[in-house]
Motif scaffolding. Structure first.
Motif, PDB file in Angstrom:
ATOM      1  N   ARG A 179     -33.325   5.471  21.606  1.00 49.23           N
ATOM      2  CA  ARG A 179     -33.940   6.660  22.169  1.00 49.23           C
ATOM      3  C   ARG A 179     -35.467   6.616  22.039  1.00 49.23           C
ATOM      4  O   ARG A 179     -36.181   6.911  22.990  1.00 49.23           O
ATOM      5  CB  ARG A 179     -33.376   7.893  21.461  1.00 49.23           C
ATOM      6  N   ASP A 180     -35.940   6.243  20.852  1.00 51.95           N
ATOM      7  CA  ASP A 180     -37.386   6.257  20.629  1.00 51.95           C
ATOM      8  C   ASP A 180     -38.108   5.324  21.593  1.00 51.95           C
ATOM      9  O   ASP A 180     -39.115   5.699  22.191  1.00 51.95           O
ATOM     10  CB  ASP A 180     -37.712   5.852  19.187  1.00 51.95           C
TER      11      ASP A 180
ATOM     12  N   ILE B 291     -38.133   6.719  25.153  1.00 51.87           N
ATOM     13  CA  ILE B 291     -39.108   7.794  25.369  1.00 51.87           C
ATOM     14  C   ILE B 291     -40.521   7.205  25.425  1.00 51.87           C
ATOM     15  O   ILE B 291     -41.320   7.559  26.290  1.00 51.87           O
ATOM     16  CB  ILE B 291     -38.995   8.854  24.263  1.00 51.87           C
ATOM     17  N   THR B 292     -40.804   6.290  24.500  1.00 49.99           N
ATOM     18  CA  THR B 292     -42.131   5.675  24.479  1.00 49.99           C
ATOM     19  C   THR B 292     -42.442   4.997  25.808  1.00 49.99           C
ATOM     20  O   THR B 292     -43.575   5.028  26.281  1.00 49.99           O
ATOM     21  CB  THR B 292     -42.207   4.636  23.341  1.00 49.99           C
ATOM     22  N   LEU B 293     -41.411   4.403  26.417  1.00 48.21           N
ATOM     23  CA  LEU B 293     -41.635   3.717  27.692  1.00 48.21           C
ATOM     24  C   LEU B 293     -41.516   4.679  28.874  1.00 48.21           C
ATOM     25  O   LEU B 293     -41.464   4.247  30.025  1.00 48.21           O
ATOM     26  CB  LEU B 293     -40.651   2.555  27.845  1.00 48.21           C
ATOM     27  N   GLY B 294     -41.460   5.963  28.589  1.00 49.72           N
ATOM     28  CA  GLY B 294     -41.542   6.958  29.657  1.00 49.72           C
ATOM     29  C   GLY B 294     -40.256   7.159  30.433  1.00 49.72           C
ATOM     30  O   GLY B 294     -40.264   7.647  31.561  1.00 49.72           O
TER      31      GLY B 294
ATOM     32  N   ARG C 144     -44.282  12.596  21.000  1.00 46.43           N
ATOM     33  CA  ARG C 144     -43.208  13.381  21.629  1.00 46.43           C
ATOM     34  C   ARG C 144     -41.807  12.846  21.325  1.00 46.43           C
ATOM     35  O   ARG C 144     -40.856  13.144  22.042  1.00 46.43           O
ATOM     36  CB  ARG C 144     -43.393  13.485  23.147  1.00 46.43           C
ATOM     37  N   LEU C 145     -41.652  12.035  20.269  1.00 46.97           N
ATOM     38  CA  LEU C 145     -40.316  11.561  19.898  1.00 46.97           C
ATOM     39  C   LEU C 145     -39.541  12.680  19.241  1.00 46.97           C
ATOM     40  O   LEU C 145     -38.317  12.722  19.277  1.00 46.97           O
ATOM     41  CB  LEU C 145     -40.406  10.375  18.939  1.00 46.97           C
TER      42      LEU C 145
ATOM     43  N   THR D 124     -43.122  12.690  30.889  1.00 50.66           N
ATOM     44  CA  THR D 124     -43.037  11.629  29.897  1.00 50.66           C
ATOM     45  C   THR D 124     -43.535  10.290  30.430  1.00 50.66           C
ATOM     46  O   THR D 124     -44.118   9.495  29.708  1.00 50.66           O
ATOM     47  CB  THR D 124     -41.603  11.543  29.338  1.00 50.66           C
TER      48      THR D 124
ATOM     49  N   ALA E  84     -46.488   7.864  28.986  1.00 54.16           N
ATOM     50  CA  ALA E  84     -46.180   6.479  28.614  1.00 54.16           C
ATOM     51  C   ALA E  84     -47.283   5.509  29.043  1.00 54.16           C
ATOM     52  O   ALA E  84     -47.335   4.389  28.552  1.00 54.16           O
ATOM     53  CB  ALA E  84     -44.849   6.051  29.237  1.00 54.16           C
TER      54      ALA E  84
ATOM     55  N   SER F 185     -48.708   4.899  23.280  1.00 53.56           N
ATOM     56  CA  SER F 185     -47.486   4.199  22.882  1.00 53.56           C
ATOM     57  C   SER F 185     -47.331   4.312  21.375  1.00 53.56           C
ATOM     58  O   SER F 185     -48.295   4.593  20.664  1.00 53.56           O
ATOM     59  CB  SER F 185     -47.545   2.731  23.300  1.00 53.56           C
ATOM     60  N   ILE F 186     -46.102   4.114  20.923  1.00 56.96           N
ATOM     61  CA  ILE F 186     -45.856   4.223  19.485  1.00 56.96           C
ATOM     62  C   ILE F 186     -44.903   3.126  19.039  1.00 56.96           C
ATOM     63  O   ILE F 186     -44.000   2.735  19.777  1.00 56.96           O
ATOM     64  CB  ILE F 186     -45.275   5.611  19.095  1.00 56.96           C
TER      65      ILE F 186
ATOM     66  N   ARG G  17     -42.417   2.727  15.902  1.00 56.59           N
ATOM     67  CA  ARG G  17     -41.868   3.388  14.716  1.00 56.59           C
ATOM     68  C   ARG G  17     -41.691   2.388  13.597  1.00 56.59           C
ATOM     69  O   ARG G  17     -41.714   1.185  13.785  1.00 56.59           O
ATOM     70  CB  ARG G  17     -40.507   4.012  15.065  1.00 56.59           C
TER      71      ARG G  17
END
Lengths: 323, 259
Positions: free
Chosen positions: A211-212, A215-218, B49-50, B70, B74, B78-79, B81
């Motif tokens: 999921r993370d 989301i990061t990749l839009g 926004r995670l 979103t 993007a 970027s992130i 984790r």
């Protein structure tokens, strides 16, 4: 791995050969020369039985393999497929409901009810999945099998009450001997769904990273989840309605492809499609030849062959890891 | 510029962040430091926004992270984790290639391939590009994840413990590369455990404690014995070596005599 294009060409060639074999083999003799000359019933056999059967096998193999691949990406679990998530059982229950309450409805309407039930059952499975500890991957198919068992039991009880038990047997064991012209065309829907699945290959691959990352990749996580859910559920419902469920096809084929090709679906989907179709064609041919003129159900053959291949893969992986 | 205004966050009733307001400037490296449970990772997840914002506002270059589409975000941010468990069997090149997805949406152009190659090279992964992730060591995998985030080529890059699993050589190389990219206008927000990496490379250090911003400033202002003592509840001797403050956090200070 040196030339993927060459390998794909080889795979497609063997697929064509198997499809041709599948057209030639059957209980009644059919002669290609006779078809060309237009003699006897040979043309009729080819058009009404052999071609529909071969097409049905290919469509089922392609779409179930791709469904399994997509399902495994959505759940991030290599052991999930329609038969280990309650999807197939839900489709069967839906079809039963349709037959019991709307016996006069056209097949397409019955199939739609089956598809809706399959979607609902799969949603339930995904909800349960959210509550399972993420570090116990084997728990997922176990819970899915149990859910399938519960839904299957409800269907059995219901079928027993309504005196429809014989139908249930037909839907749960895939069989292509009854495929004739006019009785398989719904399967083209699965072909279209498989194509849509391929168009969304990148999105599903990204879903497989969690999921993370999605989301990061839009990515619109929810929308892609729904698209995948609908592809998997409707494909399963159509297959259950037309030829019956083929358990573990969607498990074994994607796992083989994943071992060799990896999980980038852009590359993996064509392989899963050809391997799915090829495996089903081969099992169907074996089932038809082994004790002619009788047939052994394809699910039985597939279970034996598939289990052997899967065990080999699992054990091969183990010894690889030890080294 | 990332603006965080009045952000509070609870998880199951336990406060993780309490009324955090903070401005992270554009360009350069901002390091978040603080003890375990200070809320560093949660703050990063909220910016990216995670995790859904419970109260307060976060904007990235003026774009509100809760309302901006979103896929627009993007291309801005970027992130990476801390806990990366990508179960999918992907090759290094595939993984890094997906970093370009927000830009090409499935149709990579030559420019995308060039950026992927560049990111692979920056992280020293060119030789490993066709290897599957599950065939790599922990440090190599970590570099692959960072390369993916770099390939995304966003103005803002949030990295939670980017030095995880890296040996000394690769850790220093990574920080040098981030520094070089930051000098060209990229903004990095990183959570680092080793305070000395923050001291040596960060332009701004933000110290969090108990879900609040304890203090912020340049390394020279934050990496001092009194400040670190307050933030970490630990007496840490700080020396100055080659113009950088160096915290000797591994060693207990010698017992003071005569008091």
């Amino acid at each position: 791995m040196k030339s993927p294009a060459l390998h794909m060409l080889l795979a497609l060639t063997s697929l064509v050969i198997m499809a041709a074999l599948s057209l030639m083999i059957g209980a009644s003799d059919m002669n290609l020369g006779a078809v060309i000359r237009g003699e006897g019933d040979d043309t009729l056999i080819l058009l009404a039985s052999r071609i529909p059967r071969t097409l049905a096998i290919i469509l089922t193999g392609v779409s179930m393999a791709i469904s399994g691949l997509i399902f495994q990406m959505l759940t991030r679990n290599k052991f999930v497929e329609p038969a280990t998530a309650g999807t197939a059982e839900s489709a069967g229950l839906g079809l039963l409901i349709a037959i019991a309450f709307f016996p006069a409805a056209p097949l397409l309407a019955k199939m739609s009810i089956a598809a809706l039930c399959a979607i609902a059952g799969t949603l339930l499975f995904l909800r349960i999945l959210d509550r399972l500890p993420p570090h116990e991957p084997l728990l997922v198919p176990l819970v899915g099998l149990m859910l399938g068992g519960v839904i299957g039991a409800v269907a059995t009880f219901f079928a027993y009450q309504a005196d429809l038990l014989q139908y249930l047997g037909i839907w749960t064991t895939g069989e292509f001997s009854g495929v004739l012209r006019g009785r398989y065309e719904l399967l083209w829907i699965t072909g279209i769904l498989a194509l849509i699945g391929y168009l969304y290959a990148d999105q599903f691959s990204i879903m497989g990273m969690g999921r993370d990352v999605s989301i990061t990749l839009g990515l619109d996580h929810r929308t892609v989840m729904w698209i995948g859910l609908i592809i998997v559920s409707v494909t399963t419902a159509v297959v259950v309605v037309t030829v019956g469920a083929i358990p573990f096809l969607g498990l074994i084929v994607p796992n083989i492809v994943s071992r060799i090709m990896g999980d980038n679906l852009r590359a993996a989907v064509p392989w899963a499609a050809s391997l799915g179709a090829g495996a089903l064609l081969l099992c169907d041919i074996i089932g038809r030849v082994i004790r002619q003129p009788y047939e052994i159900p394809i699910g039985t053959i597939f279970g034996v062959v598939g289990a052997a291949v899967f065990l080999y893969l699992l054990l091969g992986r183990q010894s690889h890891a030890v080294r | 510029m990332i603006e965080i205004s009045n952000v509070s966050h609870n998880i199951d009733g336990a406060p993780i962040l309490s009324d955090v307001s903070l401005t992270i400037p554009r360009g350069g490296i901002t390091a978040l430091i603080g003890p375990n449970g200070a809320g560093k990772s949660t703050l990063l997840s909220l910016i990216a926004r995670l995790v859904r914002l419970q109260s307060g506002v976060i904007t990235v270059d003026g774009a509100d992270v809760t309302t901006t589409p979103t896929d627009t975000l993007a291309r801005k941010l970027s992130i990476l984790r801390q806990d990366n468990s990508v179960a999918a069997r992907l090759t290094v090149a595939d993984l890094v290639g997906f970093g370009r997805y927000p830009h090409h949406k499935g149709r990579p152009a030559p420019e995308d391939h060039a950026l992927v190659d560049h990111a692979l090279e920056m992280m020293g992964l060119t030789q490993l590009r066709d290897r599957f992730l599950d065939e790599l060591s922990g440090g190599q995998r970590q570099r692959a994840y960072v390369a993916m985030v770099l390939a995304q080529d966003t103005d803002y890059v949030l990295l939670d413990e980017p030095l995880n699993n890296l040996d000394m050589k690769h850790a220093r190389e990574m920080m040098e590369r981030l520094k070089a990219a930051a000098s060209q206008g990229k903004s990095f927000v990183i959570v680092v455990h080793d305070i000395n990496f923050a001291a040596a490379y960060a332009d701004l250090i933000v110290a969090l404690k108990d879900g609040r911003v304890h203090s912020l400033g340049t390394p020279a202002e934050i990496v001092t014995r009194p400040k670190l003592g307050e933030v970490f509840d630990l007496d840490i001797v700080v020396e100055t070596v080659g113009g950088h403050p160096l915290a000797l956090h591994q060693i207990a200070p010698p017992p003071q005599t005569g008091t």
